[in-house]
Each structure stands twice: as C-alpha cells, then as structure tokens.
Design a protein around this motif. Structure first.
Motif, PDB file in Angstrom:
ATOM      1  N   CYS A  19       0.878  -1.182   0.000  1.00 33.98           N
ATOM      2  CA  CYS A  19       0.000   0.000   0.000  1.00 33.98           C
ATOM      3  C   CYS A  19       0.914   1.232   0.000  1.00 33.98           C
ATOM      4  CB  CYS A  19      -0.912   0.010   1.218  1.00 33.98           C
ATOM      5  SG  CYS A  19      -2.050  -1.380   1.316  1.00 33.98           S
ATOM      6  N   SER A  20       1.864   1.228  -0.930  1.00 31.11           N
ATOM      7  CA  SER A  20       3.021   2.126  -0.865  1.00 31.11           C
ATOM      8  C   SER A  20       2.696   3.589  -1.119  1.00 31.11           C
ATOM      9  CB  SER A  20       4.087   1.649  -1.848  1.00 31.11           C
ATOM     10  OG  SER A  20       4.422   0.302  -1.603  1.00 31.11           O
ATOM     11  N   GLY A  21       1.549   3.864  -1.752  1.00 29.87           N
ATOM     12  CA  GLY A  21       1.167   5.256  -1.958  1.00 29.87           C
ATOM     13  C   GLY A  21       2.207   6.027  -2.738  1.00 29.87           C
ATOM     14  N   SER A  22       2.501   7.224  -2.292  1.00 29.60           N
ATOM     15  CA  SER A  22       3.459   8.083  -2.991  1.00 29.60           C
ATOM     16  C   SER A  22       4.881   7.911  -2.467  1.00 29.60           C
ATOM     17  CB  SER A  22       3.026   9.548  -2.877  1.00 29.60           C
ATOM     18  OG  SER A  22       2.917   9.922  -1.509  1.00 29.60           O
ATOM     19  N   GLY A  23       5.097   6.950  -1.578  1.00 28.84           N
ATOM     20  CA  GLY A  23       6.453   6.635  -1.149  1.00 28.84           C
ATOM     21  C   GLY A  23       6.964   7.361   0.072  1.00 28.84           C
ATOM     22  N   VAL A  24       6.061   7.925   0.880  1.00 26.51           N
ATOM     23  CA  VAL A  24       6.498   8.711   2.044  1.00 26.51           C
ATOM     24  C   VAL A  24       7.352   7.902   3.031  1.00 26.51           C
ATOM     25  CG1 VAL A  24       5.722   9.999   4.072  1.00 26.51           C
ATOM     26  CG2 VAL A  24       4.667  10.409   1.847  1.00 26.51           C
ATOM     27  N   PRO A  25       6.983   6.647   3.378  1.00 25.29           N
ATOM     28  CA  PRO A  25       7.848   5.898   4.302  1.00 25.29           C
ATOM     29  C   PRO A  25       9.287   5.779   3.800  1.00 25.29           C
ATOM     30  CG  PRO A  25       5.734   4.805   4.083  1.00 25.29           C
ATOM     31  CD  PRO A  25       5.767   5.888   3.043  1.00 25.29           C
ATOM     32  N   SER A  26       9.444   5.565   2.484  1.00 25.68           N
ATOM     33  CA  SER A  26      10.783   5.460   1.901  1.00 25.68           C
ATOM     34  C   SER A  26      11.521   6.791   1.995  1.00 25.68           C
ATOM     35  CB  SER A  26      10.682   5.027   0.440  1.00 25.68           C
ATOM     36  OG  SER A  26       9.947   3.837   0.326  1.00 25.68           O
ATOM     37  N   LEU A  27      10.791   7.880   1.775  1.00 27.36           N
ATOM     38  CA  LEU A  27      11.406   9.206   1.865  1.00 27.36           C
ATOM     39  C   LEU A  27      11.899   9.480   3.283  1.00 27.36           C
ATOM     40  CD1 LEU A  27       8.925  11.346  -0.281  1.00 27.36           C
ATOM     41  CD2 LEU A  27      11.297  10.818  -0.833  1.00 27.36           C
ATOM     42  N   VAL A  28      11.096   9.072   4.276  1.00 29.94           N
ATOM     43  CA  VAL A  28      11.477   9.286   5.670  1.00 29.94           C
ATOM     44  C   VAL A  28      12.728   8.474   6.008  1.00 29.94           C
ATOM     45  CG1 VAL A  28      10.774   8.969   8.075  1.00 29.94           C
ATOM     46  CG2 VAL A  28       9.154   9.881   6.404  1.00 29.94           C
ATOM     47  N   LEU A  29      12.747   7.203   5.571  1.00 34.47           N
ATOM     48  CA  LEU A  29      13.927   6.377   5.807  1.00 34.47           C
ATOM     49  C   LEU A  29      15.168   6.980   5.159  1.00 34.47           C
ATOM     50  CD1 LEU A  29      12.747   2.665   5.418  1.00 34.47           C
ATOM     51  CD2 LEU A  29      13.734   3.726   7.439  1.00 34.47           C
ATOM     52  N   SER A  30      14.999   7.533   3.947  1.00 37.94           N
ATOM     53  CA  SER A  30      16.121   8.158   3.253  1.00 37.94           C
ATOM     54  C   SER A  30      16.661   9.346   4.039  1.00 37.94           C
ATOM     55  CB  SER A  30      15.687   8.623   1.855  1.00 37.94           C
ATOM     56  OG  SER A  30      15.303   7.535   1.058  1.00 37.94           O
ATOM     57  N   ALA A  31      15.742  10.105   4.648  1.00 37.29           N
ATOM     58  CA  ALA A  31      16.160  11.268   5.429  1.00 37.29           C
ATOM     59  C   ALA A  31      16.946  10.847   6.669  1.00 37.29           C
ATOM     60  CB  ALA A  31      14.937  12.091   5.834  1.00 37.29           C
ATOM     61  N   ILE A  32      16.625   9.664   7.202  1.00 34.57           N
ATOM     62  CA  ILE A  32      17.283   9.194   8.426  1.00 34.57           C
ATOM     63  C   ILE A  32      18.648   8.575   8.137  1.00 34.57           C
ATOM     64  CG2 ILE A  32      17.132   7.556  10.353  1.00 34.57           C
ATOM     65  CD1 ILE A  32      14.082   7.841  10.183  1.00 34.57           C
ATOM     66  N   VAL A  33      18.720   7.683   7.168  1.00 34.94           N
ATOM     67  CA  VAL A  33      19.956   6.931   6.948  1.00 34.94           C
ATOM     68  C   VAL A  33      20.639   7.224   5.615  1.00 34.94           C
ATOM     69  CG1 VAL A  33      19.118   5.051   8.394  1.00 34.94           C
ATOM     70  CG2 VAL A  33      18.786   4.930   5.942  1.00 34.94           C
TER      71      VAL A  33
END
Length: 319
Positions: A19-33
C-alpha cells in the motif's frame, strides 16, 4: 546507527513497502539513513496514477500492482517494467504497510452499519499479514487510523482487538502497538495506531521495546511545538513541477503530455475506466484480461479526443 550517524561499514537496509502510496515511508527512511544506505526491494500499489507518482519520489526495484502476488505467486505484474516480473522471495529486514483505512475511517458513512472485515478494503490487511507469514521480515511496522478502536458493526469487540489477535497469531513474532494522538510537530491532525512486530528468531530487541522507543521519540518531538504550515509549502508553480518530471518507460507513458488538468484528472480517468471495465465485463461475460488496454496512453483510442471529452466519455471510448 553509531554516535555520529550511520556506520559506513553497514550494508544497505533492505525493506519492502505495501500500500506504498506516494512513497512517504521510503522518503522518511532516506532522510534518516541516506538513500545510498537503503534498498527498496519492491513496493506494491494498485492505483496506477499513485504508482506513477511513487516513482518520482523513490526508487523501488519493482512496483507490483497486486499485493497478493507478492507472497502467493512467483511472478507478479510490475507497473515499473510493464511486464510480469519475478517476485523477490528473500526475507527483508523491514516491512512497512499502512493498510487501507477506508472501512475504519470515522468519516466513512457506512462505518456504523458494515463490519470492516466484510468489506473489500480488509483485503489489504489480509495481504499484509500473508506477506509477513510467508516472507518472515525481521521487523514489520503497520499503520492505521483511530477508527480501529470503535466497535465492529454487528460483532463483538473492536477492529483494534481483531487486528491485534490476527497479528499475534503469526508464529514467532512479538507484537505491540502505540497510539499517537496528534502529529506534532507537524501542522496536521492525524491520530494513528502503529503496530510493531519483531521476528524473535532473528532480532534481539522485542516489539515492546520498539514501541516504547517510538513513544519516547514522539514525546520528544511533541515538546518542540508545531512547525508553521508555510514552512512545508514549496513556492513553485504546477507547470514548473510537472515540467521537472519524467516517467520511467512503461509506466503510464505519455501522462505528462496529456491535455488534462493534472494528476487529479488522471486519477478521475482511472476511476471511470475501472467502472467502465466492470460494466463491460458484466455485459460481455469476457475475461477481464481480454479487456486490458495498452499502458501507453498514446495508443488508446480516446487519446485523439483528450482535449475534447471528459474522463467518463474517454473511459467509455476506450472500453
């Protein structure tokens, strides 16, 4: 994570989203690591317009249209490559899914009369659980709305109790949840439940500790107040934004050149096409696969009338 950030010797974190949507979880992970320290094995998103936007924000190796195929089949239709691709079978380190919330939402008028488990929207949770049971990720994080704590229509208990029962029935996982009342320091009101699951055979930390850490981070973040909404708005016109995008081959090719208003118009067309296809299947008794249209919008019959007709008429022409 070390005291000064991510340790350079670490291998990229391999994760999967559903249910990946526009990819916000991935963007958040990218900002962290950092994006170079991540590998999104695949995403799954059934809405093609949203999947198109997903590929603008993040870079999954695949975008599967059917979440069910990611654990129950060896191959699935990939919107990124526009073909049936082999489904990666390895166990990811992290699985993220905000399963469909419509049936549990407080603004859904049918919420009080229809048990969410009996709706089509519940399939998203079934697929999330199926993936966890089959692929055995090290850690999973699921998310849903405040409406989970309301009573189920015609059934005993709440959806929260049902979801917890289902997740805790998965062999070998510890499961815990937290509820965040607001989104502070973000300028929105989004009370949400978060479900943490830990594969006890591969991870030393249990779900209870992860949930406690999340609650601690949330408390610290809330203490900073709320950021002003203006700080989140990019001063950029829609034309500039659209002109800066370029879609990957095979995924809604030609969308950027349509004389439609915006992504919203594309979403309306997709919705109308789905209804028109359902009616066509009912009328002709044909297999839905026989009515598949070319993914390239330029090859569809209604393309030549794009500037003249609205979404519903175009959908009728194409069907």
């Amino acid at each position: 994570l070390g005291a000064t950030g991510l340790k350079p010797s670490c291998k990229p974190l391999q994760f999967v989203t559903a249910c990946s949507g526009s990819g916000v979880p991935s963007l958040v992970l990218s900002a962290i690591v950092g994006r170079s320290n991540l590998k999104e094995v695949f995403a799954s998103e059934k809405c093609r317009t949203t999947a198109w936007l997903l590929t603008k924000n993040v870079a999954p190796a695949h975008v599967f249209e059917d979440a069910g195929a990611t654990y129950s089949a060896t191959r699935g239709f990939c919107l990124l490559h526009h073909k049936a691709c082999k489904v990666p079978e390895q166990s990811p380190e992290l699985f993220l899914c905000g399963f469909v919330c419509k049936a549990n939402s407080s603004i859904n008028p049918a919420r009080a009369s229809v048990d969410p488990v009996e709706t089509v929207h519940y399939e998203a949770f079934v697929h999330a659980k199926g993936y966890i049971e089959t692929r055995r990720p090290a850690v999973f994080l699921l998310e849903n709305v405040e409406g989970l704590k309301r009573p189920r229509a015609g059934k005993a208990g709440t959806m929260l109790e049902h979801i917890l029962m289902e997740l805790r029935s998965i062999r070998g996982y510890s499961v815990e949840y937290v509820f965040f009342e607001s989104s502070s320091p973000l300028p929105t009101s989004r009370p949400r439940f978060y479900f943490f699951g830990v594969n006890e055979s591969t991870v030393k930390v249990n779900a209870e500790k992860l949930a406690a850490q999340a609650a601690e981070l949330f408390t610290k973040g809330s203490a900073n107040g709320v950021y002003p909404l203006d700080s989140f708005i990019k001063k950029k016109s829609a034309d500039q934004w659209i002109s800066g995008l370029s879609g990957p081959p095979g995924l809604l090719a030609g969308d950027l050149h349509q004389p439609l208003d915006s992504i919203d118009s594309m979403a309306e067309y997709t919705s109308c096409l789905k209804k028109a296809k359902k009616a066509a299947v009912a009328a002709t008794k044909k297999d839905p696969k026989e009515l598949e249209l070319p993914p390239d919008m330029n090859l569809r019959e209604s393309w030549q009338y794009a500037s003249k007709f609205r979404a519903w008429t175009r959908a009728q022409i194409d069907m």
